[in-house]
Design a protein around this motif. Structure first.
Motif, PDB file in Angstrom:
ATOM      1  N   PRO A 183       0.860  -1.236  -0.063  1.00 18.61           N
ATOM      2  CA  PRO A 183       0.017   0.066   0.119  1.00 18.61           C
ATOM      3  C   PRO A 183       0.859   1.405   0.091  1.00 18.61           C
ATOM      4  O   PRO A 183       1.908   1.153   0.752  1.00 18.61           O
ATOM      5  N   HIS A 184       0.661   1.936  -1.001  1.00 21.79           N
ATOM      6  CA  HIS A 184       1.352   3.281  -0.976  1.00 21.79           C
ATOM      7  C   HIS A 184       0.681   4.579  -1.395  1.00 21.79           C
ATOM      8  O   HIS A 184      -0.185   4.423  -2.116  1.00 21.79           O
ATOM      9  N   LEU A 185       0.790   5.315  -0.576  1.00 23.49           N
ATOM     10  CA  LEU A 185      -0.177   6.897  -0.560  1.00 23.49           C
ATOM     11  C   LEU A 185       0.797   7.985  -1.097  1.00 23.49           C
ATOM     12  O   LEU A 185       2.074   8.080  -0.584  1.00 23.49           O
ATOM     13  N   VAL A 186       0.360   8.861  -1.875  1.00 26.65           N
ATOM     14  CA  VAL A 186       0.964  10.202  -1.841  1.00 26.65           C
ATOM     15  C   VAL A 186       0.096  11.200  -1.312  1.00 26.65           C
ATOM     16  O   VAL A 186      -1.143  11.371  -1.418  1.00 26.65           O
ATOM     17  N   VAL A 187       0.710  12.020  -0.402  1.00 27.58           N
ATOM     18  CA  VAL A 187      -0.057  12.774   0.273  1.00 27.58           C
ATOM     19  C   VAL A 187       0.393  14.355   0.304  1.00 27.58           C
ATOM     20  O   VAL A 187       1.445  14.452  -0.500  1.00 27.58           O
ATOM     21  N   ALA A 188      -0.793  15.120   0.485  1.00 24.72           N
ATOM     22  CA  ALA A 188      -0.593  16.669   0.302  1.00 24.72           C
ATOM     23  C   ALA A 188       0.658  17.318   0.930  1.00 24.72           C
ATOM     24  O   ALA A 188       1.122  16.948   2.153  1.00 24.72           O
ATOM     25  N   ALA A 189       1.555  17.904   0.203  1.00 19.03           N
ATOM     26  CA  ALA A 189       2.935  18.262   0.824  1.00 19.03           C
ATOM     27  C   ALA A 189       2.861  19.004   2.281  1.00 19.03           C
ATOM     28  O   ALA A 189       3.727  18.673   3.212  1.00 19.03           O
ATOM     29  N   GLU A 190       1.826  19.800   2.451  1.00 18.87           N
ATOM     30  CA  GLU A 190       1.578  20.501   3.673  1.00 18.87           C
ATOM     31  C   GLU A 190       1.370  19.686   4.827  1.00 18.87           C
ATOM     32  O   GLU A 190       1.905  19.656   5.943  1.00 18.87           O
ATOM     33  N   HIS A 191       0.467  18.462   4.675  1.00 20.10           N
ATOM     34  CA  HIS A 191       0.189  17.484   5.479  1.00 20.10           C
ATOM     35  C   HIS A 191       1.400  16.580   5.879  1.00 20.10           C
ATOM     36  O   HIS A 191       1.664  16.114   6.949  1.00 20.10           O
ATOM     37  N   TYR A 192       2.112  16.101   4.891  1.00 16.06           N
ATOM     38  CA  TYR A 192       3.500  15.639   5.002  1.00 16.06           C
ATOM     39  C   TYR A 192       4.430  16.078   5.743  1.00 16.06           C
ATOM     40  O   TYR A 192       4.977  15.723   6.784  1.00 16.06           O
ATOM     41  N   ASN A 193       4.635  17.375   5.419  1.00 14.91           N
ATOM     42  CA  ASN A 193       5.482  18.311   6.222  1.00 14.91           C
ATOM     43  C   ASN A 193       5.269  18.201   7.607  1.00 14.91           C
ATOM     44  O   ASN A 193       5.988  18.266   8.449  1.00 14.91           O
ATOM     45  N   ARG A 194       4.054  18.461   8.046  1.00 12.93           N
ATOM     46  CA  ARG A 194       3.631  18.776   9.442  1.00 12.93           C
ATOM     47  C   ARG A 194       4.108  17.481  10.112  1.00 12.93           C
ATOM     48  O   ARG A 194       4.564  17.615  11.164  1.00 12.93           O
ATOM     49  N   MET A 195       3.597  16.214   9.532  1.00 11.37           N
ATOM     50  CA  MET A 195       3.605  14.919  10.180  1.00 11.37           C
ATOM     51  C   MET A 195       5.398  14.698  10.310  1.00 11.37           C
ATOM     52  O   MET A 195       5.855  14.217  11.342  1.00 11.37           O
ATOM     53  N   MET A 196       6.001  15.047   9.615  1.00 15.43           N
ATOM     54  CA  MET A 196       7.572  14.677   9.343  1.00 15.43           C
ATOM     55  C   MET A 196       8.040  15.733  10.572  1.00 15.43           C
ATOM     56  O   MET A 196       9.248  15.389  11.298  1.00 15.43           O
ATOM     57  N   ARG A 197       7.625  16.935  10.549  1.00 15.88           N
ATOM     58  CA  ARG A 197       8.315  17.928  11.753  1.00 15.88           C
ATOM     59  C   ARG A 197       7.901  17.164  12.955  1.00 15.88           C
ATOM     60  O   ARG A 197       8.924  17.404  13.849  1.00 15.88           O
ATOM     61  N   LEU A 198       6.840  16.968  13.068  1.00 15.79           N
ATOM     62  CA  LEU A 198       6.330  16.372  14.564  1.00 15.79           C
ATOM     63  C   LEU A 198       7.328  15.071  14.675  1.00 15.79           C
ATOM     64  O   LEU A 198       7.772  14.917  15.996  1.00 15.79           O
TER      65      LEU A 198
END
Length: 536
Positions: A272-287
């Motif tokens: 399973p492989h998701l492409v995520v909106a950059a803003e949402h991806y970046n927030r989770m990465m920063r956390l």
């Protein structure tokens, strides 16, 4: 060769081309009464937006060999038949692989705070089988070069949702999203530039060899993506996640989704492989970087189909008269990527081809050559539908022999865009210049005025050029293609411009009719590597 000799030969060549151009221009005859009829029907009674709306809103993504693609193909087949076209056929072009369809996607961040996540699964990847809640972990796959690099992650991925790429740096955009080609851009494109293909190829090869791999300079990569994914699978990763990429403007909820290639029944099904909106991806990465445990809830339902491994094109004809065995073709790819409804890429082109055929049939056009329309399958997978068709009808590349229809082929015109037609690429075929100059003249008032001596690729006319058959692609305005719609979740009906599609359908119908009634042979193409500049 001395400079004087070189310029002398170039001058003689230019003189010969100019002489041929004058001769061909004198011979070009335009049926202006028919052009007026085409314009009146196409501009006053257009159905192109209705056709586009069915292909997008009703039938949706039209991923190659998916249920939505096959249903759209059947709908278009019935349209062609109702209009009275002949030899309307849904025709297999060859073995494709498994069909695939996303039936449900729900993605959320649930700790340390709740957030609904904008996300899309890649085509031909597995679903989650059930709703899962799991912690996330970061594995920068861009820094995995060899088997030794994998060792750090052994035993750390079981039951995890794996983020596989770095954060995407987002930039402010001070330019308009929608643009039309300016006079300066068009004139630059129309300027002849000669290059040496050997220098281009050697330079490109050298540049590729020296490309840095991540932050590790020129470290050599020995791991393929398939090997990396198999490692992640064996280690127990549940879902792979990456940010939507693309132009700097592809953010603010715009997600570019470049699907996996199709797979065969014997191939392993990708995770399973998701492409995520950059803003949402970046927030989770920063956390994660701040030390918080990010937990996600993911539920993906994807379905594979193995009842028929073939994919299909749709063919329809307007029969000719005294030269009915000769073939003029127009076409566009009907398939699209999975994230949206494929409006600009390429329901627009498909609707334009259908509308062009409707116009010609409605005004009772009587072409001498047969006009054959094609809606191609699997263009997004490598022009597979048009290549398969060319190999079945015109040229067998394995045996290296021409098939019976090869010598009856006249010319092919392709539409793979959604902006207003501004001209046509010559593909280095200078003898086609006076022909197209004459054909464009009745449409100067609609904005079609430029001939580009160079090349363009990346779409279905290349399938014809590859075997030595003349094929052409129109120059069209970019509009929002490279900023908002190119393989994104925003490639939807609302992005289409009715006046542009109406204009394109009228011009395509006229070009098809002119080709089908023209005297003499169409000039053969020059080789694909013809030393001319390549454009987008």
């Amino acid at each position: 060769m001395c400079t004087r000799q070189l310029f002398g030969k170039l001058f003689l060549m230019a003189l010969m081309i100019s002489s041929c151009s004058l001769l061909l221009t004198a011979e070009e005859k335009i049926d202006y009464q028919m052009i007026v009829k085409i314009r009146e029907e196409g501009l006053n009674n257009s159905q192109v937006m209705e056709l586009a709306q069915y292909l997008t809103d009703v039938y949706g993504p039209r991923l190659a060999h998916s249920p939505s693609y096959n249903e759209a193909l059947s709908w278009a087949e019935q349209k062609f038949k109702r209009w009275g076209l002949k030899k309307v056929t849904i025709e297999p072009w060859g073995k494709f692989g498994l069909g695939w369809e996303n039936q449900y996607t729900s993605v959320h961040m649930i700790t340390p705070r709740y957030m609904t996540v904008i996300a899309y699964p890649l085509a031909w990847t597995a679903g989650t089988k059930k709703k899962i809640q799991a912690p996330t972990v970061y594995v920068n796959t861009e820094e995995l070069f060899n088997q030794k690099d994998l060792n750090f992650y052994r035993g750390k991925l079981k039951g995890k949702i794996v983020f596989i790429k770095p954060k995407r740096k987002l930039k402010l955009n001070f330019k308009p999203d929608a643009v039309r080609l300016s006079r300066e851009e068009l004139e630059d494109m129309a300027t002849l530039r000669i290059t040496k293909p050997t220098q281009i190829n050697s330079g490109l090869h050298k540049n590729l060899e020296n490309l840095p791999a991540g932050n590790s300079g020129t470290k050599k990569r020995t791991l393929s993506w398939e090997q990396i994914e198999e490692f992640l699978r064996q280690e127990g990763a549940l879902v792979l996640v990456e940010p939507g990429m693309g132009a700097d403007t592809m953010d603010k909820g715009t997600v570019r989704v470049n699907d996996y290639p199709p797979i065969l029944p014997e191939d392993p099904i990708p995770l399973p492989h998701l492409v995520v909106a950059a803003e949402h991806y970046n927030r989770m990465m920063r956390l994660m970087e701040m030390g918080y445990q990010v937990k996600m809830e993911v539920d993906i339902k994807n379905k594979f189909y193995d009842d028929d491994l073939r994919d299909y094109n749709l063919i329809a004809e307007l029969p000719g008269s005294d030269l009915k065995d000769e073939i003029v073709m127009i076409g566009a790819h009907l398939d699209a990527v999975s994230a949206a409804t494929g409006a600009t890429d390429n329901a627009a082109g498909s609707a334009v081809v259908m509308e062009a055929m409707r116009i010609l049939k409605t005004i009772n056009a009587q072409p001498r050559r047969t006009i054959r329309a094609a809606l191609w399958g699997a263009e997004e997978c490598g022009h597979l539908g048009s290549r398969g068709y060319v190999r079945q009808h015109f040229y067998d590349p394995q045996k290296k022999i021409k098939l019976p229809e090869y010598d009856k082929f006249y010319v092919y015109f392709n539409v793979d865009w959604y902006g207003r037609i501004r001209g046509i690429y010559l593909q280095g075929n200078d003898l086609a210049r006076p022909i197209f100059e004459a054909w464009m003249k009745p449409f100067h008032d609609l904005g079609m005025t430029y001939l580009v001596p160079g090349n363009t690729g990346g779409t279905d006319h290349m399938s014809f050029l590859e075997v030595g058959l003349p094929g052409f692609q129109f120059i069209q305005d970019d509009l929002e293609f490279f900023t908002k719609t190119f393989h994104t979740n925003m490639d939807v009906f609302d992005r289409l411009v009715p006046e542009d599609l109406m204009q394109a359908a009228v011009i395509l119908a006229a070009f098809a009719y002119n080709a089908a009634t023209r005297e003499g042979k169409f000039p053969p193409p020059t080789p694909i590597e013809n030393g001319r500049r390549w454009h987008k």
